[in-house]
Structures are given as C-alpha cells and as structure tokens.
Design a protein around this motif. Structure first.
Motif, PDB file in Angstrom:
ATOM      1  N   THR A 463       0.909  -1.291   0.008  1.00  0.00           N
ATOM      2  CA  THR A 463       0.073   0.135   0.072  1.00  0.00           C
ATOM      3  C   THR A 463       0.908   1.366   0.194  1.00  0.00           C
ATOM      4  O   THR A 463       0.442   2.417  -0.386  1.00  0.00           O
ATOM      5  N   GLY A 464       2.018   0.978   0.371  1.00  0.00           N
ATOM      6  CA  GLY A 464       3.042   2.354   0.438  1.00  0.00           C
ATOM      7  C   GLY A 464       3.653   2.683   1.549  1.00  0.00           C
ATOM      8  O   GLY A 464       3.956   3.852   1.812  1.00  0.00           O
ATOM      9  N   ALA A 465       3.367   2.026   2.580  1.00  0.00           N
ATOM     10  CA  ALA A 465       4.000   2.253   3.947  1.00  0.00           C
ATOM     11  C   ALA A 465       5.258   2.670   3.917  1.00  0.00           C
ATOM     12  O   ALA A 465       6.299   2.421   3.469  1.00  0.00           O
ATOM     13  N   THR A 470      12.487   7.848   8.367  1.00  0.00           N
ATOM     14  CA  THR A 470      13.275   8.181   7.212  1.00  0.00           C
ATOM     15  C   THR A 470      12.119   8.846   6.173  1.00  0.00           C
ATOM     16  O   THR A 470      12.712   9.449   5.307  1.00  0.00           O
ATOM     17  N   GLY A 471      10.969   8.391   6.386  1.00  0.00           N
ATOM     18  CA  GLY A 471       9.906   8.663   5.311  1.00  0.00           C
ATOM     19  C   GLY A 471      10.046   7.954   4.038  1.00  0.00           C
ATOM     20  O   GLY A 471       9.434   8.280   2.921  1.00  0.00           O
ATOM     21  N   ILE A 472      11.097   7.085   3.781  1.00  0.00           N
ATOM     22  CA  ILE A 472      11.144   6.356   2.628  1.00  0.00           C
ATOM     23  C   ILE A 472      10.300   4.970   2.511  1.00  0.00           C
ATOM     24  O   ILE A 472       9.896   4.266   3.530  1.00  0.00           O
ATOM     25  N   SER A 473       9.651   4.682   1.172  1.00  0.00           N
ATOM     26  CA  SER A 473       8.739   3.644   1.235  1.00  0.00           C
ATOM     27  C   SER A 473       9.658   2.413   1.214  1.00  0.00           C
ATOM     28  O   SER A 473      10.742   2.254   1.025  1.00  0.00           O
ATOM     29  N   ILE A 474       8.737   1.465   1.889  1.00  0.00           N
ATOM     30  CA  ILE A 474       9.470   0.240   2.414  1.00  0.00           C
ATOM     31  C   ILE A 474       9.364  -0.424   1.097  1.00  0.00           C
ATOM     32  O   ILE A 474       8.385  -1.350   0.851  1.00  0.00           O
ATOM     33  N   ASP A 475      10.432  -0.714   0.025  1.00  0.00           N
ATOM     34  CA  ASP A 475      10.546  -1.359  -0.829  1.00  0.00           C
ATOM     35  C   ASP A 475      11.661  -2.344  -0.424  1.00  0.00           C
ATOM     36  O   ASP A 475      12.091  -2.436   0.338  1.00  0.00           O
ATOM     37  N   ASP A 476      12.000  -3.118  -1.553  1.00  0.00           N
ATOM     38  CA  ASP A 476      13.159  -4.183  -1.218  1.00  0.00           C
ATOM     39  C   ASP A 476      14.312  -3.425  -0.717  1.00  0.00           C
ATOM     40  O   ASP A 476      15.024  -4.114   0.190  1.00  0.00           O
TER      41      ASP A 476
END
Length: 608
Positions: A463-465, A470-476
């Motif tokens: 969903t884009g958490a 850091t405010g960084i999207s939790i991608d890989d």
C-alpha cells in the motif's frame, strides 16, 4: 474370491543366505542408508545365534524383472570383480546381514563402532571353554580383537598376541570367520595339541553345541514378489526399516533414476545453488521441486490421454502425492526440470511484486509449488496485466483465507487445473471461491507463525507504508538495508503501564512495518512523545509526518492523542479494506464478534 499372495516367507539356512550375499546375488537397494552396528550389538547377535535364539525375520524383494528398478550395491565388505544382477534386494535386515557377513564370511575385519561411536575394525572370536561353561553368560565368551589382533595397555605395550593360528590354538579362541569351514582349523588345533584326547573331545563338544547351531540355523525371510509396485516397496521399507530414519521421496527417486545412470542428486545440487541466490527461493526444498514437476508431468499425461480418446474418468488424475512422485520417469523429469526452474524464478519475481522480499516473510512456502507449475505453463503470458491481476487475487485468497496450512496436495492439483482454466475465461477457482476472512481473526493474529500475519505485513508495504523516521517507502532496498519488521505502534511498555492486555497490544492491529532503528527510537514511549521526538530529530514537519502515518492506514490525530481504542477501531476497518481489495471479495464484518474477543482478550492466542 482368490486373492493373490504378494509374498512368501520360507525359513532359509543362514549359510545359504550369506553365500548369496558373498556371490553378489543378494544386494542392497541404493536408497538404503549406510548404518553401522556397534561392536556390542554384533557380539550380542553372534551370541543369539550360538544359542539358537531368533534374530528376527529378514525382508527381501525378488528382483530380476522387478518393476522397482532400483540401483543396487553390494553388501559392505563384499568384493567382486564382476558384479552379477541381483536376485534379491534387502529391504529389512541390512545391518544384521552386513554384520554377520563381515564376522562370519569375510577375510577382513568387520567395520564397526565402539561405545563412543568411533569407527573401529574388529575380528570376532569365541572362547571355546567359556562357551561350553554353563556358568558363563554366552556374550562373555565372545570377544572382538583389533585389526592387528594385538591387545595393548595404555602405554601401547603388547599384552596379548592372537595374530597367528598358533596363538588362537594356544588360547582356545575360535575365529568366527571359520564357523562354516571349521575342519581346517580343527586339524590345526588338534595338531598343535598333539592330538591330546581331552582337547579333541573339547572341540568335538564345541562343534556339536556351537558350530552346528550356526550350520543349522534357519532365518525366516519374507520375500516380496518382483511385481510389487515401487510405491509399495518404499512404503514397506519405511514400515519395517529398523534404522529408524524415514527416507524422503527425493532419496527414493534418486535411487530409481540411478538405475539409468542419472544422478538426480547432482542435478538438484546445481539447481539448488541457483535457488539459494534468490532471497525468496533460498530455502526451496527438493521435495517442493518434485511436487511441482509431478503436477506438470501428470497434467501432460492427462492431456495426451484425452487427445488419444481416453475418457475423462479414466484419464490420469493431476496429482503430486508421494506415489505419483515415485512414478515419475526420467524422461518426464528431464522434459520439465529446466522449464520448472524458470517457473520458480518467475514465481519469485511475481511474489516480489506483492512486496514479499524474502523466504522468511513468505506466508506459505507450500503455495510456491502450484504457483511455479502455473508459471511454467503460462511463462510470458503471466506478464499480462489481466493475468497478473487474477494470479494476485488467487494468491491472496490462499494466504488470507489460510488455505495452505495442511492437506495441500489435493489443493495443488485443483489450483493448477482451475487457475489455468480461469485465466482462459473459465470458472472461478475453488481457492478463490472458498476463501473467506473473519474480521475477528485480526484480533488473534499476533505472531509471524501465521500466514495471514505475514500477508498483512506485505499488504501494508504494498500500500506504500513509509518508515516513521526516514519517510522512505518500504521497498526491497529499504527492507534489507533498514532491517524492516513488524513492530508495535503503541509500544509494549506503554501498554503494560496502561493495563492493556497483552493479547490486545500484540495483535496485528497494533503492529506495522518499521525499521529496527526507528523502533529503537520509539522505545517504550507514548505515540505523542515518540512522534515529536522523531519529527525533531529527522526534521519532519507535522503535515509530512501525518502523511507518513496515513501510509500505514493509521489516523494521525488518534495516534497523536494516544487514543488506542479509537485508533484500534479505525485501523481494524482500514485493514479489512486492504484485505477485501487483495482478495477481490467482501469481508462479512461482524463488530459484535470483535467486541466479544476484546472482552475475552486475556485468553491465550491459539498460535502462541
């Protein structure tokens, strides 16, 4: 009705059985693991035969034109220049026969172990006088000597020497290796003792009371007919295997393919090496691979049979149960193995798009099996947006419906058939139509032991958490760099001070993906405190922080006010919306159920 007997059980002379072993006519199927009896057990076995005590039945499979076609090997210790085709395969009794052959027939010391498990080599003897003395326990009369037949003290000094026949005659130690050909040893013994009448009489008595027992000893041998199906042979072996270690289907199939000089083990090790480089496939097992391949092979058989006019009811069923894997042919394995390897890699890529980045976070490892088979058939077609959407719906219905926890083989087969049909404009698969999510389940999801727990973590990331700090999207990338895991929103220490039950604050409703460093900054503080602390240290203004909080489907105002009850109710609804979106179907919301669980929240979670 005449029922054909599938086995016989004759009593056979021990000497004849060992002769067949020595001639290579009785061998061991390759799937039998090597397993050495210790020195004491061998002595006990020899003592039992010397007293005509039973040593248990043996079980063998008649070979020749057997349907089993296992690769075989000689019994340990047997050395032949030309190895014949076996007449019998040992299914149960390998260690007894190996021990007896090495002790009674081989011209080399037996391979065994001491009481500490250390490998040793031993010659076996029986003390003639002790064996004939009723005051001695028979096992006390049986001794084993080191390979050089010398006994030494702790300083390594020789204290007893039995290395020549004359030493044996002198100490009256009869070597078990002479038990079936004792005449030469008797002649040497009598000559050494100058034909002393007492010694002659002693050996006569020994021959009658000990040697004859070995010569006349009979063993019951259960003989399975050569036509016994392979899966039945394997099942029987596992039921009677006295080694106590069950064989895997991979080991059994390895033995089968070895009969065609194909090393399944080497092939798998090469594939496994590639899989280990993939974070999602790193723990993929050989049985998982064989199950997926069997799905493909049985599907191909079925399709060919239907083309050939076989009726739907009579055609091969798509299946990947143990017996189906054992019926795989080398031709089928070779046909599908490479394309299936690609299918698993495509599956990992698809799962990665669902924001699941490692094997640890896979909701169900088992769901990889049908997914890989489906991907193998679809291949490039799986990249189409419409197809990928259907696959995602099926995948999440399996995860959130918690349908892959047990008895999965039947579901594997149905999913392969039904999902492919669905993609080709067929009916909805059973996994999708049967899947349901009870809202009350959110209250009991508390550990990553649950597939749905891991699934909801992935949905939040999908969903884009964004990380609170850091405010960084939790991608890989951030997932691995920042050690992301599910942590408490309202910290555990704070909840304990507020007398909030553990069963409530440990629920998935109060958890969200956060980096380890961010979680340490949160500590045990109230949300109103740690949010201010984070805004200040990270230079984040209120508006941006509120946006970050909303990315976790949390209402910022409620979190800033430390209003756990209101946050709880709002987030429960938001999580259910995520679940509905992923499953492509409505969740029957029953808030009374949730209230009942809250009232009983002190009860233990069924997963803990």
């Amino acid at each position: 009705m005449n029922i054909q007997k599938t086995f016989t059980s004759p009593d056979l002379p021990l000497e004849d059985i060992l002769n067949k072993v020595e001639e290579g006519k009785t061998q061991i199927p390759e799937f039998q693991r090597g397993w050495v009896w210790d020195d004491d057990r061998i002595k006990s076995l020899l003592a039992s035969i010397s007293l005509s005590y039973p040593i248990g039945a043996l079980m063998m499979l008649k070979d020749g034109q057997s349907k089993s076609r296992f690769k075989t090997r000689l019994v340990e210790g047997v050395e032949l220049t030309t190895i014949p085709l076996p007449e019998m395969l040992i299914l149960d009794g390998q260690q007894r026969l190996t021990s007896l052959y090495q002790a009674l027939k081989s011209n080399k010391p037996a391979d065994t172990r001491d009481n500490r498990g250390k490998s040793i080599k031993r010659w076996y003897y029986i003390d003639i006088e002790k064996a004939l003395n009723p005051n001695f326990d028979r096992e006390e009369a049986i001794i084993s000597l080191p390979e050089e037949k010398l006994l030494r003290n702790f300083r390594g000094e020789v204290i007893a020497d039995y290395s020549t026949p004359e030493k044996e005659y002198e100490t009256q130690l009869f070597p078990f290796r002479e038990i079936f050909s004792s005449s030469n040893w008797r002649a040497g013994f009598n000559k050494f003792n100058k034909y002393n009448s007492e010694k002659v009489e002693l050996f006569d008595k020994f021959e009658q009371e000990i040697i004859k027992r070995f010569e006349q000893y009979q063993v019951t041998v259960i003989q399975l007919e050569a036509e016994t199906p392979k899966e039945a042979v394997c099942q029987v072996f596992e039921k009677v295997n006295t080694g106590g270690v069950a064989l895997t289907v991979f080991e059994l199939l390895t033995a089968t393919f070895a009969a065609d000089d194909y090393s399944l083990r080497d092939d798998w090790l090469a594939r496994e090496k590639c899989f280990k480089k993939n974070k999602i496939l790193s723990k993929l097992g050989n049985t998982d691979f064989l199950q997926a391949l069997t799905l493909l092979a049985t599907r191909a058989r079925r399709e060919q049979q239907l083309k050939d006019g076989v009726s739907l009811d009579d055609a091969t069923a798509i299946s990947c149960k143990r017996k189906d894997i054992l019926n795989l042919t080398l031709e089928e394995y070779s046909k599908w193995a490479d394309s299936l390897t690609t299918g698993f890699e495509l599956s990992a890529r698809f799962i990665h798009t669902q924001k699941i980045f490692s094997h640890r976070d896979l909701p169900y490892t088992t769901q990889l099996t049908p997914l890989a088979a489906i991907m193998t058939i679809l291949h490039d077609k799986a990249d189409n947006d419409g197809v990928r959407s259907l696959l995602a719906q099926w995948y999440w219905c399996g995860v959130l419906g918690e349908l892959y926890g047990s008895s999965v083989e039947t579901r594997f087969a149905k999913d392969l058939l039904e999902v492919l049909d669905w993609i080709n404009a067929g009916t909805i698969p059973t996994t999708v139509s049967e899947a349901s999510f009870n809202p009350a389940r959110l209250w009991t999801l508390r550990t990553r032991n649950s597939a749905a727990y891991k699934g909801i973590q992935a949905l939040l990331i999908r969903t884009g958490a964004q990380d609170f700090r850091t405010g960084i999207s939790i991608d890989d990338q951030s997932y691995f760099d920042e050690a992301i895991d599910i942590h408490h929103i309202f910290p555990q220490d704070w909840c304990i001070k507020q007398n909030i039950p553990a069963s409530r604050y440990n629920s998935i409703i109060n958890k969200t993906p956060i980096s380890a460093k961010t979680n340490r900054m949160i500590g045990g503080n109230a949300p109103s405190v740690y949010l201010c602390k984070m805004e200040k240290s990270a230079g984040i203004d209120n508006i941006r922080m509120d946006s970050i909080i909303r990315s976790h489907v949390i209402e910022p105002k409620l979190l800033r006010e430390n209003d756990m009850n209101a946050m709880w109710q709002a987030r429960e609804k938001a999580l259910l919306s995520l679940i509905e979106s992923a499953m492509g179907k409505s969740v029957l919301r029953s808030w009374s159920d949730s209230e009942e669980i809250f009232a009983e929240s002190e009860e233990a979670d069924d997963e803990l």
